[in-house]
Enzyme design. Structure first.
Site, PDB file in Angstrom:
ATOM      1  N   ASP A  41     -34.435  17.058  16.150  1.00 25.76           N
ATOM      2  CA  ASP A  41     -35.119  15.761  16.303  1.00 25.76           C
ATOM      3  C   ASP A  41     -34.213  14.826  17.111  1.00 25.76           C
ATOM      4  OD1 ASP A  41     -37.456  14.041  14.506  1.00 25.76           O
ATOM      5  OD2 ASP A  41     -35.907  12.914  15.563  1.00 25.76           O
TER       6      ASP A  41
ATOM      7  N   ASP B 286     -40.612  14.271  20.233  1.00 28.03           N
ATOM      8  CA  ASP B 286     -39.143  14.352  20.164  1.00 28.03           C
ATOM      9  C   ASP B 286     -38.640  15.314  19.104  1.00 28.03           C
ATOM     10  OD1 ASP B 286     -39.382  12.968  17.735  1.00 28.03           O
ATOM     11  OD2 ASP B 286     -37.544  11.845  18.109  1.00 28.03           O
ATOM     12  N   GLU B 287     -39.471  16.279  18.714  1.00 24.81           N
ATOM     13  CA  GLU B 287     -38.981  17.227  17.711  1.00 24.81           C
ATOM     14  C   GLU B 287     -39.553  18.620  17.935  1.00 24.81           C
ATOM     15  OE1 GLU B 287     -40.569  16.661  13.688  1.00 24.81           O
ATOM     16  OE2 GLU B 287     -41.744  15.010  14.482  1.00 24.81           O
TER      17      GLU B 287
HETATM   18  P1  TTP Z   1     -38.994   9.350  15.259  1.00 26.63           P
HETATM   19  O1  TTP Z   1     -38.347  10.669  15.511  1.00 26.63           O
HETATM   20  O2  TTP Z   1     -39.671   9.147  13.950  1.00 26.63           O
HETATM   21  O3  TTP Z   1     -37.929   8.181  15.385  1.00 26.63           O
HETATM   22  P2  TTP Z   1     -36.747   8.001  16.408  1.00 26.63           P
HETATM   23  O4  TTP Z   1     -36.550   9.212  17.260  1.00 26.63           O
HETATM   24  O5  TTP Z   1     -36.953   6.732  17.146  1.00 26.63           O
HETATM   25  O6  TTP Z   1     -35.514   7.784  15.449  1.00 26.63           O
HETATM   26  P3  TTP Z   1     -34.717   8.863  14.593  1.00 26.63           P
HETATM   27  O7  TTP Z   1     -33.335   8.861  15.140  1.00 26.63           O
HETATM   28  O8  TTP Z   1     -34.786   8.357  13.201  1.00 26.63           O
HETATM   29  O9  TTP Z   1     -35.416  10.189  14.769  1.00 26.63           O
HETATM   30  O10 TTP Z   1     -40.046   9.049  16.386  1.00 26.63           O
HETATM   31  C1  TTP Z   1     -39.892   9.482  17.734  1.00 26.63           C
HETATM   32  C2  TTP Z   1     -40.417   8.429  18.671  1.00 26.63           C
HETATM   33  O11 TTP Z   1     -41.791   8.178  18.398  1.00 26.63           O
HETATM   34  C3  TTP Z   1     -39.737   7.080  18.555  1.00 26.63           C
HETATM   35  O12 TTP Z   1     -38.563   6.997  19.345  1.00 26.63           O
HETATM   36  C4  TTP Z   1     -40.797   6.117  19.009  1.00 26.63           C
HETATM   37  C5  TTP Z   1     -42.087   6.790  18.614  1.00 26.63           C
HETATM   38  N1  TTP Z   1     -42.625   6.159  17.392  1.00 26.63           N
HETATM   39  C6  TTP Z   1     -43.492   5.100  17.554  1.00 26.63           C
HETATM   40  O13 TTP Z   1     -43.832   4.705  18.684  1.00 26.63           O
HETATM   41  N2  TTP Z   1     -43.963   4.476  16.427  1.00 26.63           N
HETATM   42  C7  TTP Z   1     -43.599   4.870  15.159  1.00 26.63           C
HETATM   43  O14 TTP Z   1     -44.025   4.248  14.173  1.00 26.63           O
HETATM   44  C8  TTP Z   1     -42.689   5.973  15.027  1.00 26.63           C
HETATM   45  C9  TTP Z   1     -42.247   6.422  13.655  1.00 26.63           C
HETATM   46  C10 TTP Z   1     -42.226   6.584  16.160  1.00 26.63           C
HETATM   47 MG    MG Z   2     -36.463  11.146  16.421  1.00 29.18          MG
END
Ligand code: TTP
Ligand code: MG
Length: 362
Positions: free
Chosen positions: A9, A107-108
């Site tokens: 991720d 992103d995962e």
């Molecule tokens: P996530 O992987 O949930 O969050 P992240 O990558 O920003 O942070 P982390 O380091 O905790 O993994 O989500 C991936 C992307 O999806 C995030 O960068 C932006 C988008 N996203 C939104 O636009 N709205 C949301 O509510 C969430 C949870 C994510």
């Molecule tokens: Mg993320």
């Protein structure tokens, strides 16, 4: 031998993408999302850097609240074009580590390394190499969870964010996870949490105190699922995209108790069917190219109308627009409606979409 699964991720993904071209904004609070308009803005935070998280800012928070908590942050909008581009670069690196590769969002991704890594130690080394390579070649960091089930790998990737690797093997997973709040199990959200709290289950460790039979008595079916998930017994395989060959379509239909003439009621029902189908499409990561509306009038006269899309899609709002266009074609019928149905078909998996550079974020 156990399965060896990675969940990768990316860290604060949308913010990291911005930082590739704006290194001067590193190490300061950075918030991606709606325009804060000095605290009067509407809309939400998409994501933020870890520096901004220290002020309590998080994804989905109203941008006005974020501004109150962190007025001095750098605010910028989401650049979807760049985000897709970077996601594609990362996914193409990840896919070189195993043919069993399943993107699970922008992103995962999951990877099955069972036939590639011959020990947990080797898996650990590969995960670190992968993480460093993504950083070196793309300029963003990621975190990796390694375990013997998809659920535990996913919980693991969140344990040492940002830029961390976590290994949860059969001998250490309980001690690593027992103090974590129960919502760290994917699928237990804010609402379900209340149910668990009321029954005295606050942490993952609370599930470990009982055997499966006892959990069934205390928490029912949901608890059994949670217990199995927390023990790495989810039985889910890394899905390599072959699903599209077996699943042909997803559809739902409703017969009205009484024939309906009010278009509002028909639209409301279609909206609901569309929403429910998209919930399963998202879960199964299916992208459709064809949308079909079925309509049966009083007297069993039945019609179907389909629309074909240029690019595969999985987007509830856009689909509803198309469905309403199809409905429009029957507007001159002026007959009471007995049944309506929706079908989504002609699927592409997100793996093939990635290969074709068409991944649509939902
Ligand atoms: P996530 O992987 O949930 O969050 P992240 O990558 O920003 O942070 P982390 O380091 O905790 O993994 O989500 C991936 C992307 O999806 C995030 O960068 C932006 C988008 N996203 C939104 O636009 N709205 C949301 O509510 C969430 C949870 C994510
Ligand atoms: Mg993320």
């Amino acid at each position: 031998m156990n399965q060896i699964i990675f969940h990768v991720d990316l860290d604060c993904f949308f913010a990291s993408v911005y930082l590739i071209n704006h290194p001067e904004c590193r190490n300061v609070p950075l918030i991606i999302g709606a325009d804060p308009k000095k605290g009067m803005g509407r809309g939400v935070v998409s994501t933020c850097s870890y520096e901004a998280r220290e002020f309590g800012v998080h994804s989905a928070m109203p941008i006005s609240t974020a501004y109150r908590l962190c007025p001095h942050a750098i605010y910028t909008h989401v650049d979807f074009h760049r985000i897709h581009d970077v996601s594609k670069q990362v996914m193409s690196i990840l896919s070189t580590y195993s043919p069993l590769f399943e993107p699970a969002g922008i992103d995962e991704a999951y990877l099955d390394l069972s036939d590639i890594a011959h020990s947990w130690k080797e898996a650990w080394n590969i995960a670190n190499e992968l993480k460093d390579r993504v950083h070196r070649e793309v300029g963003v960091t990621c975190s990796v969870g390694i375990s013997f089930s998809k659920t535990l790998a996913k919980i693991g990737s969140d344990c040492k964010k940002p830029n961390g690797v976590t290994l949860l093997h059969p001998d250490n997973y309980k001690s690593q996870l027992e103090n974590l709040i129960i919502t760290r199990i994917p699928g237990i959200g804010k609402k379900t949490k209340i149910y668990y709290m009321k029954k005295g289950f606050e942490t993952i460790g609370d599930l470990y105190k009982y055997n499966l039979r006892q959990i069934g008595q205390k928490l029912g079916e949901h608890g059994i699922w949670a217990w199995k998930s927390a023990h790495g017994l989810d039985g889910r395989k890394v899905y390599d995209g072959s699903f599209e060959r077996t699943r042909k379509s997803i559809s739902k239909e409703r017969t009205f108790h009484e024939d309906v003439t009010d278009p509002e009621i028909i639209i409301e029902k279609l909206t609901e069917l569309n929403k429910r189908i998209h919930q399963s499409l998202r879960k199964k990561k299916l992208y459709y190219r064809t949308i079909t509306l079925k309509i049966r009038f009083h007297g069993f006269e039945t019609f179907t109308r389909s629309i074909s899309l240029n690019n595969p899609l999985c987007n509830q709002e856009k689909a509803l627009e198309k469905v309403l266009q199809l409905l429009e074609e029957f507007s001159d019928k002026k007959k009471p409606v007995r049944l309506i149905g929706l079908k989504f078909s002609n699927f592409a998996s997100n793996r093939s979409l990635l290969q074709k550079n068409l991944l649509v974020y939902i």
